[in-house]
Structures are given as structure tokens and as C-alpha cells.
Design a protein around this motif. Structure first.
Motif, PDB file in Angstrom:
ATOM      1  N   LEU A 208       0.862  -1.170   0.000  1.00 24.65           N
ATOM      2  CA  LEU A 208       0.000   0.000   0.000  1.00 24.65           C
ATOM      3  C   LEU A 208       0.902   1.225   0.000  1.00 24.65           C
ATOM      4  O   LEU A 208       1.739   1.390   0.889  1.00 24.65           O
ATOM      5  N   GLN A 209       0.749   2.073  -1.009  1.00 22.51           N
ATOM      6  CA  GLN A 209       1.569   3.275  -1.122  1.00 22.51           C
ATOM      7  C   GLN A 209       0.775   4.496  -0.680  1.00 22.51           C
ATOM      8  O   GLN A 209      -0.393   4.650  -1.037  1.00 22.51           O
ATOM      9  N   VAL A 210       1.403   5.338   0.124  1.00 21.80           N
ATOM     10  CA  VAL A 210       0.772   6.547   0.652  1.00 21.80           C
ATOM     11  C   VAL A 210       1.602   7.752   0.241  1.00 21.80           C
ATOM     12  O   VAL A 210       2.819   7.776   0.452  1.00 21.80           O
ATOM     13  N   ARG A 211       0.946   8.726  -0.342  1.00 19.98           N
ATOM     14  CA  ARG A 211       1.573  10.021  -0.623  1.00 19.98           C
ATOM     15  C   ARG A 211       0.818  11.075   0.183  1.00 19.98           C
ATOM     16  O   ARG A 211      -0.403  11.173   0.078  1.00 19.98           O
ATOM     17  N   ARG A 212       1.553  11.845   0.965  1.00 15.10           N
ATOM     18  CA  ARG A 212       0.904  12.792   1.881  1.00 15.10           C
ATOM     19  C   ARG A 212       1.631  14.134   1.853  1.00 15.10           C
ATOM     20  O   ARG A 212       2.861  14.184   1.896  1.00 15.10           O
ATOM     21  N   VAL A 213       0.865  15.208   1.779  1.00 17.28           N
ATOM     22  CA  VAL A 213       1.401  16.556   1.928  1.00 17.28           C
ATOM     23  C   VAL A 213       0.700  17.191   3.117  1.00 17.28           C
ATOM     24  O   VAL A 213      -0.534  17.189   3.194  1.00 17.28           O
ATOM     25  N   VAL A 214       1.483  17.724   4.045  1.00 22.72           N
ATOM     26  CA  VAL A 214       0.947  18.353   5.258  1.00 22.72           C
ATOM     27  C   VAL A 214       1.142  19.863   5.141  1.00 22.72           C
ATOM     28  O   VAL A 214       2.194  20.338   4.698  1.00 22.72           O
ATOM     29  N   TYR A 215       0.108  20.610   5.562  1.00 20.82           N
ATOM     30  CA  TYR A 215       0.115  22.069   5.425  1.00 20.82           C
ATOM     31  C   TYR A 215      -0.014  22.734   6.795  1.00 20.82           C
ATOM     32  O   TYR A 215      -0.551  22.143   7.741  1.00 20.82           O
ATOM     33  N   ASP A 216       0.459  23.978   6.874  1.00 20.76           N
ATOM     34  CA  ASP A 216       0.240  24.762   8.088  1.00 20.76           C
ATOM     35  C   ASP A 216      -1.064  25.544   7.953  1.00 20.76           C
ATOM     36  O   ASP A 216      -1.803  25.391   6.970  1.00 20.76           O
ATOM     37  N   ALA A 217      -1.356  26.388   8.931  1.00 18.55           N
ATOM     38  CA  ALA A 217      -2.629  27.102   8.943  1.00 18.55           C
ATOM     39  C   ALA A 217      -2.748  28.100   7.802  1.00 18.55           C
ATOM     40  O   ALA A 217      -3.857  28.503   7.439  1.00 18.55           O
ATOM     41  N   ARG A 218      -1.621  28.504   7.209  1.00 20.83           N
ATOM     42  CA  ARG A 218      -1.646  29.423   6.069  1.00 20.83           C
ATOM     43  C   ARG A 218      -1.683  28.684   4.739  1.00 20.83           C
ATOM     44  O   ARG A 218      -1.460  29.272   3.692  1.00 20.83           O
ATOM     45  N   ARG A 220       0.435  26.556   3.641  1.00 24.19           N
ATOM     46  CA  ARG A 220       1.755  26.361   3.052  1.00 24.19           C
ATOM     47  C   ARG A 220       2.194  24.926   3.300  1.00 24.19           C
ATOM     48  O   ARG A 220       2.100  24.433   4.429  1.00 24.19           O
ATOM     49  N   PRO A 221       2.689  24.229   2.285  1.00 29.56           N
ATOM     50  CA  PRO A 221       3.144  22.849   2.496  1.00 29.56           C
ATOM     51  C   PRO A 221       4.405  22.821   3.345  1.00 29.56           C
ATOM     52  O   PRO A 221       5.358  23.561   3.088  1.00 29.56           O
ATOM     53  N   ILE A 222       4.400  21.987   4.371  1.00 26.39           N
ATOM     54  CA  ILE A 222       5.551  21.922   5.276  1.00 26.39           C
ATOM     55  C   ILE A 222       6.151  20.517   5.358  1.00 26.39           C
ATOM     56  O   ILE A 222       7.210  20.346   5.973  1.00 26.39           O
ATOM     57  N   GLN A 223       5.508  19.535   4.735  1.00 27.81           N
ATOM     58  CA  GLN A 223       6.074  18.183   4.758  1.00 27.81           C
ATOM     59  C   GLN A 223       5.495  17.362   3.603  1.00 27.81           C
ATOM     60  O   GLN A 223       4.293  17.439   3.317  1.00 27.81           O
ATOM     61  N   TYR A 224       6.366  16.599   2.961  1.00 22.78           N
ATOM     62  CA  TYR A 224       5.937  15.628   1.961  1.00 22.78           C
ATOM     63  C   TYR A 224       6.393  14.251   2.418  1.00 22.78           C
ATOM     64  O   TYR A 224       7.526  14.085   2.869  1.00 22.78           O
ATOM     65  N   LEU A 225       5.498  13.269   2.312  1.00 20.59           N
ATOM     66  CA  LEU A 225       5.833  11.904   2.720  1.00 20.59           C
ATOM     67  C   LEU A 225       5.406  10.926   1.638  1.00 20.59           C
ATOM     68  O   LEU A 225       4.295  11.005   1.109  1.00 20.59           O
ATOM     69  N   LEU A 226       6.307  10.012   1.325  1.00 21.29           N
ATOM     70  CA  LEU A 226       6.014   8.862   0.485  1.00 21.29           C
ATOM     71  C   LEU A 226       6.235   7.629   1.351  1.00 21.29           C
ATOM     72  O   LEU A 226       7.348   7.393   1.826  1.00 21.29           O
TER      73      LEU A 226
END
Length: 260
Positions: A208-218, A220-226
Motif C-alpha cells: 500500500l503506497q501513501v503520498r501525503r502533503v501536510v500544510y500549516d494554517a496558512r 503552506r506545504p511543510i512536509q511531503y511523505l512517500l
């Protein structure tokens, strides 16, 4: 006639009020588990069942989340106000999962971002990012392999020696980069050779592959995970509910099963 005396709040509410105040003033920092039930009961001079009721009240308020085998984790007032259902949501569950499992950091290097990561993190071409390759284990068995990219400013601010001790999202928040929301995509794939080696499975095994982008309250992307999960060692559950005119989906990364 004199007014009737004000009734004394129940003990569990008094304990909850005190713990809530300590959460707000930073006595109990966000991301660091609270003292155990026995220690709290001793410090307040009450029974453990009273402490348990107080913690249940705080969990209902979204101020803490209770993790089996790991204790009680403060979420903080700001997070509770922004996410009143966070203890059932995706990002907090990711933090909780990080506390229930063990992380092994395979590498942590500064390097130029590729085209895809630069686009997802909204960075200029060849901008530097901190790349972290990790294996998550449960019961000694590898459950997940992940590759994380952080913008250089965020990567420089986190405490790298703690990468194997605390969830990465918690470290980012402590460094002044709190998360607000995330977008995630799931798909089926087969294990590349380097992932198969890390997960101790044959190359080409289904994952199972997961791609995730996490954002702050503005936003703005602050983390990318594969990430890559071994499906026979990991379950992924989804709860769908409706609130008002909008539908909400809460993702629960299910308990990793233990393999010898």
C-alpha cells in the motif's frame, strides 16, 4: 436568608480543571506524555478511577489523546480549538501511531529537491530539502518504509537527535511549525528493491503506497511523505460521517499486527 453554599465540584472535575490549567501554561508540554495514572493519583491524593474520569473529560474536549500502552498525550489548547474532533482525525492518529511504534532512521541528508517534490512543497527548482528515510516497526517487525522531505528552513529547525524518539509532526510543531491539515493519496503498488530490503519482504511484493502533503494554517506545504505499508502487517480503516451539509472523512491507520 443567606445564599446556599456553592456546591463543591466533583473530584474528577477538580482534577480535570487542574490538568487543563497545566496544559495551558505549558507545565505539560504538547507532544510529551503526561505522568501515568498512578503518579497523577498520588500527586492529587485521589483514586486512579478519579484520574481516569478526569482524563476522559479532557479527551472529550480534544485536549489530550489516550494511547494504549503509551499513556496520555497532550494536544494543546490551540489544536483543540482548531480541531475539536482531532482525536478521531488523520493527522493526530499519525502522531499517535508514531508513539505506539518504533522508528529507525536509515538516513537524514540535505539535498536538492526533485521536480515532483519541489512542485508539491512549492519550492523553486533544485531548492534544498531535508530528506529522511525511515522504517517504522511494531513488535520488532517492519511495518512501514517512508521517505520524508522537509523544506530546508524547517529541517534545520527540528531536533534531529530526537527523530527516533518522537513523531516527526510533534518535532516540527515544537520547532515552531505546527501542522493544520493534510492531503493524502492511497494506491496499490509493488515493492521496489530498496523498500523490500527495508521491510524484509521479497522484491515485487504488493504494498500500500501513501503520498501525503501536510500544510500549516496558512496553507503552506511543510512536509511531503512517500510511504510504503506491508498490507499483511497493517490495516487502514476509514470512518465517514456527516456534519450539517458537509461530509467528513476521518482516517484511522489501524493497529499494526505483530509478526515474529
Amino acid at each position: 436568608m443567606p445564599p446556599p453554599p456553592t456546591p463543591t465540584p466533583p473530584l474528577f472535575r477538580q482534577v480535570a480543571d487542574t490538568i487543563r490549567a497545566r496544559l495551558r501554561d505549558g507545565t505539560y508540554p504538547v507532544g510529551i506524555p503526561l505522568p501515568g495514572e498512578r503518579a497523577l493519583a498520588d500527586s492529587f491524593g485521589v483514586a486512579r478511577v478519579t484520574v481516569r474520569s478526569a482524563l476522559a473529560r479532557l479527551q472529550e474536549e480534544g485536549l489530550v489523546t489516550r494511547l494504549r500502552g503509551q499513556g496520555t498525550l497532550p494536544l494543546g489548547q490551540a489544536m483543540a480549538e482548531q480541531h475539536p474532533k482531532l482525536h478521531n482525525g488523520l493527522l493526530d492518529n499519525i502522531v499517535s501511531q508514531g508513539l505506539r511504534t518504533r522508528i529507525q532512521v536509515l538516513s537524514c541528508t540535505r539535498q536538492p529537491c526533485g521536480e515532483e517534490i519541489g512542485r508539491l512543497l512549492q519550492l523553486p527548482p533544485a531548492a534544498a530539502v531535508l530528506c529522511i528515510h525511515r522504517v517504522r516497526k511494531s513488535g520488532g517487525a517492519p511495518v512501514m518504509y517512508s521517505e520524508v522531505a522537509l523544506p530546508e528552513s524547517i529541517g534545520a529547525a527540528i531536533a534531529q537527535p530526537l527523530l527516533e524518539e518522537m513523531p516527526l509532526l510533534t518535532l516540527m510543531e515544537r520547532a515552531g511549525y505546527p501542522f493544520d491539515h493534510g492531503e493524502q493519496e492511497l494506491s496499490a503498488t509493488i515493492a521496489p528493491a530498496h523498500v523490500a530490503l527495508a521491510l524484509k519482504i521479497p522484491a515485487g511484493s504488493p504494498l500500500l503506497q501513501v503520498r501525503r502533503v501536510v500544510y500549516d494554517a496558512r496553507k503552506r506545504p511543510i512536509q511531503y511523505l512517500l510511504g510504503y505499508y506491508a498490507p499483511e502487517r497493517y490495516r487502514y480503516r476509514m470512518h465517514v460521517s456527516r456534519s450539517g451539509s458537509a461530509s467528513k472523512v476521518w482516517i484511522s491507520e489501524g493497529s499494526a499486527t505483530r509478526h515474529s
